[in-house]
Motif scaffolding. Structure first.
Motif, PDB file in Angstrom:
ATOM      1  N   ARG A 132       0.842  -1.204   0.000  1.00  0.00           N
ATOM      2  CA  ARG A 132       0.000   0.000   0.000  1.00  0.00           C
ATOM      3  C   ARG A 132       0.867   1.240   0.000  1.00  0.00           C
ATOM      4  O   ARG A 132       0.567   2.230  -0.680  1.00  0.00           O
ATOM      5  CB  ARG A 132      -0.913  -0.002   1.227  1.00  0.00           C
ATOM      6  CG  ARG A 132      -2.080  -0.957   1.084  1.00  0.00           C
ATOM      7  CD  ARG A 132      -3.029  -0.755   2.217  1.00  0.00           C
ATOM      8  NE  ARG A 132      -2.330  -1.220   3.429  1.00  0.00           N
ATOM      9  CZ  ARG A 132      -2.885  -1.900   4.383  1.00  0.00           C
ATOM     10  NH1 ARG A 132      -4.153  -2.168   4.361  1.00  0.00           N
ATOM     11  NH2 ARG A 132      -2.185  -2.296   5.410  1.00  0.00           N
TER      12      ARG A 132
ATOM     13  N   ARG B  49       3.898   1.529  -1.236  1.00  0.00           N
ATOM     14  CA  ARG B  49       4.477   1.662  -2.581  1.00  0.00           C
ATOM     15  C   ARG B  49       3.435   2.200  -3.556  1.00  0.00           C
ATOM     16  O   ARG B  49       3.760   3.028  -4.415  1.00  0.00           O
ATOM     17  CB  ARG B  49       4.985   0.308  -3.076  1.00  0.00           C
ATOM     18  CG  ARG B  49       6.265  -0.119  -2.456  1.00  0.00           C
ATOM     19  CD  ARG B  49       6.754  -1.385  -3.106  1.00  0.00           C
ATOM     20  NE  ARG B  49       7.948  -1.881  -2.441  1.00  0.00           N
ATOM     21  CZ  ARG B  49       8.399  -3.089  -2.574  1.00  0.00           C
ATOM     22  NH1 ARG B  49       7.787  -3.968  -3.336  1.00  0.00           N
ATOM     23  NH2 ARG B  49       9.489  -3.462  -1.944  1.00  0.00           N
ATOM     24  N   ALA B  50       2.218   1.715  -3.423  1.00  0.00           N
ATOM     25  CA  ALA B  50       1.164   2.180  -4.336  1.00  0.00           C
ATOM     26  C   ALA B  50       0.928   3.671  -4.139  1.00  0.00           C
ATOM     27  O   ALA B  50       0.717   4.424  -5.103  1.00  0.00           O
ATOM     28  CB  ALA B  50      -0.117   1.390  -4.116  1.00  0.00           C
ATOM     29  N   ARG B  51       0.934   4.171  -2.910  1.00  0.00           N
ATOM     30  CA  ARG B  51       0.749   5.599  -2.636  1.00  0.00           C
ATOM     31  C   ARG B  51       1.904   6.401  -3.187  1.00  0.00           C
ATOM     32  O   ARG B  51       1.708   7.522  -3.663  1.00  0.00           O
ATOM     33  CB  ARG B  51       0.640   5.832  -1.139  1.00  0.00           C
ATOM     34  CG  ARG B  51      -0.718   5.489  -0.602  1.00  0.00           C
ATOM     35  CD  ARG B  51      -0.828   5.960   0.849  1.00  0.00           C
ATOM     36  NE  ARG B  51      -1.467   4.875   1.569  1.00  0.00           N
ATOM     37  CZ  ARG B  51      -1.230   4.517   2.795  1.00  0.00           C
ATOM     38  NH1 ARG B  51      -0.344   5.189   3.494  1.00  0.00           N
ATOM     39  NH2 ARG B  51      -1.855   3.525   3.350  1.00  0.00           N
ATOM     40  N   ARG B  52       3.103   5.878  -3.140  1.00  0.00           N
ATOM     41  CA  ARG B  52       4.277   6.606  -3.671  1.00  0.00           C
ATOM     42  C   ARG B  52       4.192   6.743  -5.169  1.00  0.00           C
ATOM     43  O   ARG B  52       4.631   7.747  -5.738  1.00  0.00           O
ATOM     44  CB  ARG B  52       5.563   5.855  -3.322  1.00  0.00           C
ATOM     45  CG  ARG B  52       6.112   6.292  -1.992  1.00  0.00           C
ATOM     46  CD  ARG B  52       7.473   5.718  -1.739  1.00  0.00           C
ATOM     47  NE  ARG B  52       8.506   6.498  -2.410  1.00  0.00           N
ATOM     48  CZ  ARG B  52       9.740   6.104  -2.581  1.00  0.00           C
ATOM     49  NH1 ARG B  52      10.114   4.927  -2.171  1.00  0.00           N
ATOM     50  NH2 ARG B  52      10.606   6.857  -3.171  1.00  0.00           N
ATOM     51  N   ARG B  53       3.694   5.732  -5.844  1.00  0.00           N
ATOM     52  CA  ARG B  53       3.596   5.764  -7.308  1.00  0.00           C
ATOM     53  C   ARG B  53       2.556   6.758  -7.779  1.00  0.00           C
ATOM     54  O   ARG B  53       2.667   7.320  -8.847  1.00  0.00           O
ATOM     55  CB  ARG B  53       3.260   4.372  -7.837  1.00  0.00           C
ATOM     56  CG  ARG B  53       4.401   3.404  -7.683  1.00  0.00           C
ATOM     57  CD  ARG B  53       4.081   2.083  -8.321  1.00  0.00           C
ATOM     58  NE  ARG B  53       4.990   1.071  -7.798  1.00  0.00           N
ATOM     59  CZ  ARG B  53       4.692  -0.150  -7.533  1.00  0.00           C
ATOM     60  NH1 ARG B  53       3.462  -0.596  -7.762  1.00  0.00           N
ATOM     61  NH2 ARG B  53       5.585  -0.982  -7.049  1.00  0.00           N
ATOM     62  N   SER B  54       1.499   6.950  -7.007  1.00  0.00           N
ATOM     63  CA  SER B  54       0.419   7.838  -7.487  1.00  0.00           C
ATOM     64  C   SER B  54       0.606   9.261  -7.092  1.00  0.00           C
ATOM     65  O   SER B  54       1.508   9.777  -6.649  1.00  0.00           O
ATOM     66  CB  SER B  54      -0.910   7.357  -6.963  1.00  0.00           C
ATOM     67  OG  SER B  54      -0.894   7.162  -5.582  1.00  0.00           O
TER      68      SER B  54
END
Length: 189
Positions: A182, A184-189
């Motif tokens: 989660r 990592r997903a927040r960092r990508r967006s």
């Protein structure tokens, strides 16, 4: 959570390194010391020195280099100081067939110390200490000169390897956890 995993891994690694060092010569009690031989109440302790290589190092059965070696036997039991005691070093392990490389004839040692010097080549030797008491006593030490002891290497490496494997496993679990995904997903967006 990352901090907890790091702390746990560090504790495991420290414990593994300490366990490997705890078996080093000098931290053992007299009963556990591999340099002590006992027959009944009588005990002797062997120390080997090679000051030309390391002035402060003391060895027992694993001699690291070939060359001049000083052998010192401490007569721990005071009664042994009142009987003739000799020391013989043979190349090999068979007392009757192998060559004697050093001999200290039996005599009294009121100071409780037998000293001998010999030049050792690579290979196996046996130190034989005989006391001419009633009953006669005989102590033996096998010496390995400039030989690799794979058993000691394995025992020394097991603790740190287990710690490293546990750290790797914990790191893998952490990387695969949903919390990290989660993040990592927040960092990508």
């Amino acid at each position: 959570m990352v901090r907890q995993v790091t702390q746990a891994g560090a504790l495991i690694l420290i414990a593994a390194l300490y366990a490997g060092n705890a078996a080093a010569h000098g931290r053992e009690s007299m009963e556990e010391d591999s340099c002590v031989r006992r027959i009944g109440e009588n005990m002797v302790h062997l120390s080997a020195y090679q000051p030309q290589f390391d002035t402060s190092a003391q060895y027992c059965t694993e001699i690291p280099k070939v060359g001049d070696t000083y052998l010192v036997v401490d007569l721990i039991d005071p009664a042994m100081r009142e009987m003739p005691i000799g020391m013989r070093v043979i190349k090999g392990t068979n007392e009757t067939e192998d060559e004697t490389v050093s001999y200290v004839r039996p005599s009294y040692h009121p100071d409780g110390v037998i000293r001998g010097e010999t030049s050792l080549d690579q290979g196996l030797y046996t130190v034989i200490i005989t006391a001419e008491g009633l009953p006669p006593l005989r102590y033996q030490y096998p010496l390995r000169v400039q030989m690799v002891n794979y058993g000691n290497i394995f025992r020394t490496a097991v603790g740190p390897l287990i710690g490293l494997l546990l750290l790797t496993l914990l790191g893998y679990k952490l990387m695969k956890s949903k919390r990290v995904e989660r993040w990592r997903a927040r960092r990508r967006s």
